[in-house]
Design a protein around this motif. Structure first.
Motif, short mmCIF file in Angstrom:
data_model
loop_
_atom_site.label_atom_id
_atom_site.label_comp_id
_atom_site.label_asym_id
_atom_site.label_seq_id
_atom_site.Cartn_x
_atom_site.Cartn_y
_atom_site.Cartn_z
N GLY A 24 0.78 -1.22 0.00
CA GLY A 24 0.00 0.00 0.00
C GLY A 24 0.81 1.27 0.00
N VAL A 25 2.11 1.25 -0.35
CA VAL A 25 2.91 2.46 -0.46
C VAL A 25 2.50 3.19 -1.73
CG1 VAL A 25 5.24 3.41 -0.59
CG2 VAL A 25 4.80 1.35 0.75
N SER A 26 2.28 4.51 -1.63
CA SER A 26 1.79 5.28 -2.76
C SER A 26 2.74 5.22 -3.96
CB SER A 26 1.61 6.74 -2.34
OG SER A 26 1.30 7.55 -3.46
N GLU A 27 2.15 5.25 -5.16
CA GLU A 27 2.96 5.26 -6.38
C GLU A 27 3.74 6.55 -6.53
OE1 GLU A 27 0.74 4.40 -9.84
OE2 GLU A 27 0.38 2.29 -9.33
N ASN A 28 3.38 7.59 -5.77
CA ASN A 28 4.15 8.83 -5.80
C ASN A 28 5.60 8.60 -5.38
OD1 ASN A 28 1.96 10.35 -6.61
ND2 ASN A 28 1.34 10.86 -4.53
N TYR A 29 5.80 7.51 -4.62
CA TYR A 29 7.14 7.22 -4.13
C TYR A 29 7.76 6.00 -4.83
CZ TYR A 29 4.86 9.90 -0.43
OH TYR A 29 4.15 10.84 0.25
N THR A 30 6.95 5.11 -5.32
CA THR A 30 7.49 3.87 -5.90
C THR A 30 7.63 3.93 -7.42
OG1 THR A 30 5.26 2.91 -6.05
CG2 THR A 30 6.50 2.52 -4.02
N SER A 31 6.85 4.80 -8.07
CA SER A 31 6.92 4.88 -9.52
C SER A 31 8.26 5.46 -9.96
CB SER A 31 5.79 5.75 -10.06
OG SER A 31 5.91 5.93 -11.45
N LYS A 32 8.74 5.03 -11.11
CA LYS A 32 10.07 5.42 -11.57
C LYS A 32 10.16 6.90 -11.91
CE LYS A 32 13.68 3.79 -14.70
NZ LYS A 32 14.03 2.85 -15.78
N SER A 33 9.07 7.49 -12.37
CA SER A 33 9.13 8.89 -12.80
C SER A 33 8.10 9.78 -12.13
CB SER A 33 8.94 8.98 -14.32
OG SER A 33 7.69 8.40 -14.69
N ALA A 34 7.31 9.25 -11.21
CA ALA A 34 6.26 10.05 -10.58
C ALA A 34 6.83 11.24 -9.83
CB ALA A 34 5.42 9.19 -9.65
N ALA A 35 8.01 11.06 -9.21
CA ALA A 35 8.62 12.13 -8.42
C ALA A 35 8.96 13.33 -9.28
CB ALA A 35 9.87 11.60 -7.73
N PHE A 36 9.12 13.13 -10.58
CA PHE A 36 9.55 14.20 -11.47
C PHE A 36 8.38 15.03 -12.00
CE2 PHE A 36 10.84 15.60 -15.79
CZ PHE A 36 11.86 16.46 -15.41
N GLY A 37 7.17 14.55 -11.83
CA GLY A 37 6.00 15.24 -12.39
C GLY A 37 5.87 16.67 -11.91
N LYS A 38 6.02 16.90 -10.63
CA LYS A 38 5.88 18.25 -10.08
C LYS A 38 7.00 19.16 -10.57
CE LYS A 38 5.35 20.81 -5.76
NZ LYS A 38 4.07 21.43 -6.16
N VAL A 39 8.20 18.62 -10.67
CA VAL A 39 9.32 19.41 -11.16
C VAL A 39 9.04 19.90 -12.58
CG1 VAL A 39 11.78 19.40 -11.70
CG2 VAL A 39 10.94 18.13 -9.72
N SER A 40 8.57 19.00 -13.43
CA SER A 40 8.28 19.34 -14.82
C SER A 40 7.16 20.37 -14.94
CB SER A 40 7.93 18.07 -15.60
OG SER A 40 7.64 18.37 -16.94
#
Length: 480
Positions: A24-40
């Motif tokens: 149940g860990v959010s994909e915001n942390y486990t996805s390979k590129s999700a962390a970059f969405g806000k930066v972009s």
């Protein structure tokens, strides 16, 4: 003994409970590129440019092709230079990797601590008892792990969001530095071209002086003065060419170009200064709202507050461990038989705060919060000042540049035309005409510098609103 770190004295159900928590860990942390969405998205909103996080060979190849199409053997604009830098600068890619690391840290904190299982075998090959005399097993878990996990995840999440904003800030810093480097490079080439024209005029003056000297019409002192000026112009022209090459190389470095990709061009002159520029009465408010370095500092303050609360919660007890298990034992009975027994075990281990009562840790957390609060307050004051200074410099540099193009240059052209007519009518000498031409070229050089300073001031204004560059108040360094 089997060791198991739990918050509750759960023995049999503990492994199942922990396994459920691990999911149940959010994909915001486990996805390979999700962390970059806000930066972009934040970068696009701030400066309207796209940035990418290259993580695979295929992505690297696509990005390389795009950079090649934008730059190779082309004359690039400032916007194109910025876009290339955001796609291709490797230092920026390293900053994006830091965002991924912070996301992985939240992911790690979200997982329960692994249980520790221990098995002890005693009395191996004991006489009359076979291979073993007794077996002891324990399952140990840290009781504070589950209790503090939510707070630790929240703290890690703040650090993750801070890393995202830091990446945005570094992206804007690179964009601002690249734009300024493009302006400097184009201005340097424009200056070199102006000096080349001045050098051509000085060559003509030197040749004329030499001819007049051979004819006996000009003394040696006057000849030497013209030759000296010509030599000085040649040195200035060579220096300007060297500065132009260095400025372009800096731009190349920021765009991350190398090999055959360095074959690109910049314009020979900066755009003309606009006739008017608009004022921004809400410049301070805009800066406070949009500056990403302030957002980073505010998140740092929130993280300090979170850490202060967690330190207070664990002030006295920092390690609480529950150990649950059993002991299975076999013994030889009086009648020759074997007696078997199973004994359950429960232990609780914790540190006693005799020496370290947690006061020092609490004080450190309190002072860290106080320090960060003052950092945020000072930064807000500085941002207001920087915004006002950038606005004043922008309009001041615009007025200076327009003064050259609206007043100085037209007057110089009048002087040149009048001097040319006088020379044709034999009223003034050729050397007076050349002197007027040299003064006109000096005015053009000053006007070009004023134009460069205006466009740099515009770039600084954007940096003052969105951040991303080390901002310094405008100063007149023309005489340096």
């Amino acid at each position: 003994m089997m060791r198991l770190r739990l918050l509750k004295p759960v023995v049999i159900a503990a492994p199942i409970f922990l396994a459920a928590c691990a999911t149940g860990v959010s994909e915001n942390y486990t996805s390979k590129s999700a962390a970059f969405g806000k930066v972009s998205s934040e970068t696009s909103k701030a400066i309207g440019k796209q940035t990418v996080w290259v993580q695979t060979q295929a992505e690297a190849e696509r990005t390389a092709k795009r950079v090649h199409a934008l730059s190779h053997k082309k004359t690039i604009t400032a916007d194109t230079a910025v876009q290339i830098a955001l796609l291709n600068n490797k230092g920026l890619q390293a900053a994006y990797a830091e965002v991924g690391l912070s996301a992985a840290e939240v992911w790690q904190e979200s997982l329960p601590e692994n249980p520790v299982v221990g098995v002890g075998l005693f009395g191996i090959a004991a006489p009359g008892l076979g291979l073993l005399r007794s077996i002891e097993g324990t399952f140990a878990t840290n009781l504070l792990d589950a209790k503090t996990r939510k707070a630790r995840v929240a703290l890690a999440d703040k650090q993750y969001k801070k890393a995202q904003l830091n990446a945005v800030n570094e992206t804007l810093a690179l964009a601002a530095e690249t734009r300024e480097a493009w302006i400097e490079a184009v201005a340097a080439f424009e200056m070199a071209n102006n000096l080349k024209q001045a050098s051509a005029a000085s060559d003509a003056s030197s040749e004329l002086a030499n001819s007049l000297g051979l004819a006996g019409s000009l003394d040696k002192g006057s000849q030497a003065r013209e030759h000296a000026f010509n030599a000085e112009m040649a040195a200035k022209t060579a220096k300007a060419r060297l500065q132009a090459a260095g400025a372009k190389e800096k731009l190349t470095r920021l765009m991350g170009l190398w090999g055959t990709e360095v074959v690109y061009y910049v314009p020979n002159a900066l755009p003309q200064v606009p006739g008017s520029v608009r004022r921004r009465p809400s410049i301070e408010t805009d800066a406070l709202k949009n500056r990403f370095d302030l957002k980073v500092a505010q998140l740092g303050l929130a993280a300090s507050a979170q850490a202060f609360g967690m330190t207070d919660a664990t002030r006295y007890v920092t390690d609480l461990e529950l150990i649950a298990g059993f002991e299975y034992e076999r013994e030889e009975g009086e009648g020759g038989g074997t007696e078997r027994s199973t004994t359950p075990q429960v232990e609780l281990e914790f540190s006693i705060p005799i020496y370290d009562t947690g006061e020092a840790r609490l004080r450190k957390a309190e002072l860290t919060y106080l320090r960060d609060a003052n950092v945020v307050a000072e930064l807000a004051v500085n941002i207001r000042s920087q915004a006002r200074s950038a606005e004043a410099a922008y309009h001041g540099r615009h007025q200076i540049a327009r003064h050259y193009y609206d007043n100085v240059i037209p007057l110089r052209e009048v002087v040149d035309n009048a001097a040319l007519l006088s020379n044709n009518g034999m009223i003034t000498s050729t050397f007076e005409l050349l002197e007027d031409t040299r003064e006109t070229l000096e005015s053009h050089l000053d006007a070009a510098e004023a134009k460069r300073d205006f466009w740099l001031a515009e770039a600084n204004l954007q940096a003052a609103i969105y951040g991303g560059a080390s901002f310094e108040a405008d100063s007149d360094d023309d005489d340096d």
